[in-house]
Design an enzyme around this catalytic site. Sequence first.
Site, PDB file in Angstrom:
ATOM      1  N   ILE A  13     -18.261 -10.781 -32.252  1.00  0.00           N
ATOM      2  CA  ILE A  13     -17.644 -10.364 -30.938  1.00  0.00           C
ATOM      3  C   ILE A  13     -16.310  -9.946 -30.894  1.00  0.00           C
ATOM      4  O   ILE A  13     -15.145  -9.548 -30.740  1.00  0.00           O
ATOM      5  CB  ILE A  13     -19.066 -10.053 -30.106  1.00  0.00           C
ATOM      6  N   ASN A  33     -13.586 -23.540 -32.387  1.00  0.00           N
ATOM      7  CA  ASN A  33     -13.615 -24.549 -32.725  1.00  0.00           C
ATOM      8  C   ASN A  33     -14.583 -24.114 -34.718  1.00  0.00           C
ATOM      9  O   ASN A  33     -14.775 -25.332 -35.048  1.00  0.00           O
ATOM     10  CB  ASN A  33     -14.755 -25.066 -32.509  1.00  0.00           C
ATOM     11  N   TYR A 147     -31.649 -21.176 -24.497  1.00  0.00           N
ATOM     12  CA  TYR A 147     -30.475 -19.834 -24.615  1.00  0.00           C
ATOM     13  C   TYR A 147     -30.087 -18.854 -23.178  1.00  0.00           C
ATOM     14  O   TYR A 147     -29.296 -18.657 -22.208  1.00  0.00           O
ATOM     15  CB  TYR A 147     -30.367 -19.058 -25.677  1.00  0.00           C
ATOM     16  N   ASN A 176     -28.662  -5.810 -28.999  1.00  0.00           N
ATOM     17  CA  ASN A 176     -28.248  -6.062 -30.138  1.00  0.00           C
ATOM     18  C   ASN A 176     -27.446  -5.541 -30.497  1.00  0.00           C
ATOM     19  O   ASN A 176     -27.636  -4.411 -30.777  1.00  0.00           O
ATOM     20  CB  ASN A 176     -29.611  -5.476 -30.286  1.00  0.00           C
ATOM     21  N   VAL A 191     -31.485  -8.832 -37.324  1.00  0.00           N
ATOM     22  CA  VAL A 191     -32.041  -7.488 -37.572  1.00  0.00           C
ATOM     23  C   VAL A 191     -30.813  -6.672 -38.458  1.00  0.00           C
ATOM     24  O   VAL A 191     -31.334  -6.820 -40.007  1.00  0.00           O
ATOM     25  CB  VAL A 191     -33.060  -7.203 -37.778  1.00  0.00           C
ATOM     26  N   ARG A 274     -44.171 -11.198 -35.059  1.00  0.00           N
ATOM     27  CA  ARG A 274     -43.028 -12.801 -35.472  1.00  0.00           C
ATOM     28  C   ARG A 274     -43.643 -13.394 -33.495  1.00  0.00           C
ATOM     29  O   ARG A 274     -43.506 -12.923 -32.660  1.00  0.00           O
ATOM     30  CB  ARG A 274     -41.768 -13.089 -34.929  1.00  0.00           C
TER      31      ARG A 274
HETATM   32  C1  UD2 Z   1     -32.535 -10.594 -29.544  1.00  0.00           C
HETATM   33  C2  UD2 Z   1     -31.318 -11.735 -29.974  1.00  0.00           C
HETATM   34  C3  UD2 Z   1     -32.279 -12.395 -29.262  1.00  0.00           C
HETATM   35  C4  UD2 Z   1     -32.363 -12.523 -28.195  1.00  0.00           C
HETATM   36  C5  UD2 Z   1     -33.346 -12.028 -27.305  1.00  0.00           C
HETATM   37  C6  UD2 Z   1     -33.614 -11.774 -26.441  1.00  0.00           C
HETATM   38  C7  UD2 Z   1     -30.244 -11.042 -31.783  1.00  0.00           C
HETATM   39  C8  UD2 Z   1     -29.824 -11.352 -33.570  1.00  0.00           C
HETATM   40  N1  UD2 Z   1     -31.229 -11.575 -30.995  1.00  0.00           N
HETATM   41  O1  UD2 Z   1     -33.928 -11.148 -30.752  1.00  0.00           O
HETATM   42  O2  UD2 Z   1     -30.982 -13.945 -29.891  1.00  0.00           O
HETATM   43  O3  UD2 Z   1     -31.619 -12.732 -27.702  1.00  0.00           O
HETATM   44  O4  UD2 Z   1     -33.221 -10.282 -28.444  1.00  0.00           O
HETATM   45  O5  UD2 Z   1     -35.114 -10.834 -26.488  1.00  0.00           O
HETATM   46  O6  UD2 Z   1     -29.220 -10.743 -31.061  1.00  0.00           O
HETATM   47  N2  UD2 Z   1     -36.877  -8.497 -37.424  1.00  0.00           N
HETATM   48  C9  UD2 Z   1     -37.665  -8.543 -38.784  1.00  0.00           C
HETATM   49  N3  UD2 Z   1     -37.131  -8.187 -39.884  1.00  0.00           N
HETATM   50  C10 UD2 Z   1     -36.458  -9.592 -39.932  1.00  0.00           C
HETATM   51  C11 UD2 Z   1     -35.641  -9.601 -39.382  1.00  0.00           C
HETATM   52  C12 UD2 Z   1     -35.991  -9.187 -37.596  1.00  0.00           C
HETATM   53  O7  UD2 Z   1     -38.951  -6.901 -38.553  1.00  0.00           O
HETATM   54  O8  UD2 Z   1     -36.040  -9.738 -41.293  1.00  0.00           O
HETATM   55  C13 UD2 Z   1     -37.578  -7.942 -36.555  1.00  0.00           C
HETATM   56  C14 UD2 Z   1     -38.081  -9.059 -35.779  1.00  0.00           C
HETATM   57  O9  UD2 Z   1     -39.241  -9.118 -35.360  1.00  0.00           O
HETATM   58  C15 UD2 Z   1     -37.163  -8.055 -33.695  1.00  0.00           C
HETATM   59  C16 UD2 Z   1     -37.028  -6.884 -34.724  1.00  0.00           C
HETATM   60  O10 UD2 Z   1     -36.120  -6.903 -35.906  1.00  0.00           O
HETATM   61  O11 UD2 Z   1     -39.118  -7.261 -33.299  1.00  0.00           O
HETATM   62  C17 UD2 Z   1     -35.349  -7.505 -34.396  1.00  0.00           C
HETATM   63  O12 UD2 Z   1     -34.830  -9.070 -34.499  1.00  0.00           O
HETATM   64  P1  UD2 Z   1     -33.395  -9.910 -34.028  1.00  0.00           P
HETATM   65  O13 UD2 Z   1     -33.880 -11.140 -33.940  1.00  0.00           O
HETATM   66  O14 UD2 Z   1     -32.284  -8.789 -34.580  1.00  0.00           O
HETATM   67  O15 UD2 Z   1     -33.331  -9.616 -32.763  1.00  0.00           O
HETATM   68  P2  UD2 Z   1     -34.535  -9.796 -31.387  1.00  0.00           P
HETATM   69  O16 UD2 Z   1     -34.530  -8.770 -30.273  1.00  0.00           O
HETATM   70  O17 UD2 Z   1     -35.537 -10.060 -32.417  1.00  0.00           O
END
Ligand code: UD2
Length: 317
Positions: A13, A33, A147, A176, A191, A274
């Site tokens: 970002i 850093n 976090y 996201n 993702v 997950r």
């Molecule tokens: C986001 C933030 C996390 C935290 C969280 C709070 C990101 C990268 N992560 O997690 O830091 O703030 O929100 O709620 O912004 N998925 C798949 N396949 C993959 C990877 C992910 O199906 O290979 C799914 C995952 O299980 C989830 C969705 O995609 O249902 C989004 O995953 P993510 O890790 O991009 O973001 P999120 O919202 O879980």
Amino acid sequence: MAKILVTGAAGFIGSHTVDLLLAEGHAVVGVDNFRTGRRENLAAALRQPAFALHPLDVAAPGVLAALVAAERPAAIIHLAALVSVPESIANPELNFSLNLQATHLVAEAARAAGVGRVVFASSAAIYGDTAELPIQETAEKAPLSPYGAAKLASEALLLGHGACYGFTVRCHRYFNVFGPRQDPSSPYSGVISIFGRRYQERQAVTIYGDGRQTRDFIAVRDVARANVRAATLPGLVSGAANICTGRATSLLDLADIFARHYPGVPAPRLAPARTGDIVHSLGSPARATAELGFTATTAVAAGLAELIAAPPAAAAP
Ligand code: UD2
């Protein structure tokens, strides 16, 4: 035109925010850093005389304060952070230092040098999983990780400092974020960055759960615009706002969009959901529109097309 200091300037970002500030004619002092930031992300910025890069650690006491005192920026955009939720769970001490202590040092540096404004990278993670959708800023805050807790505490710390010492604080609760330069290397990376790499390699992606879970995906170019607005728009008052689109996209929709760009790539594999995964996350963008005049304009499909077309990062000069 103003001088703006950006922490985490070499990050995902941060580098887009630096590029936009420079494009709008501002002078930019970047700090990173290089723990997770990459010099290549700043390849274009480093060619511009209005940009200066300082390789230093915001979490080290005294270091940022000296730079801020010397540079006297009009605003600080504080994006440097430990960005991984799983890493904050594995290493809460580091999370405390990089996400909370560092914010305290930013607040103190701003106070000491009379900086007028601080923009802070907060997160939807401060809400946890309890809020009604779409999430309004007034929803209960119940972070589920060190976090999220540090981001919530940082907001309070900055707003308290701002109220007491007379500077404006804008906290941006990012949903996201996706786009070019997002690192796909960890299984917990965003993702879209993971899907992008897999499709490019013509490999099937894995969807955890049934794929009907939804997220509010916002393009990094929109996030950069929100940051620049918050740092430079005259007359803003302190507050916190969601930085989101207000539109939900499911994982199945996401895979469909990628599949259209990469015909012939095997269909997604489904794997068990997950642990701790939130089913739906959607923000209300109304407050950012009202207070900042900011509206995200990049639809997910358009943002993905741009991401797919983006050249790989160039080498830094
Ligand atoms: C986001 C933030 C996390 C935290 C969280 C709070 C990101 C990268 N992560 O997690 O830091 O703030 O929100 O709620 O912004 N998925 C798949 N396949 C993959 C990877 C992910 O199906 O290979 C799914 C995952 O299980 C989830 C969705 O995609 O249902 C989004 O995953 P993510 O890790 O991009 O973001 P999120 O919202 O879980």
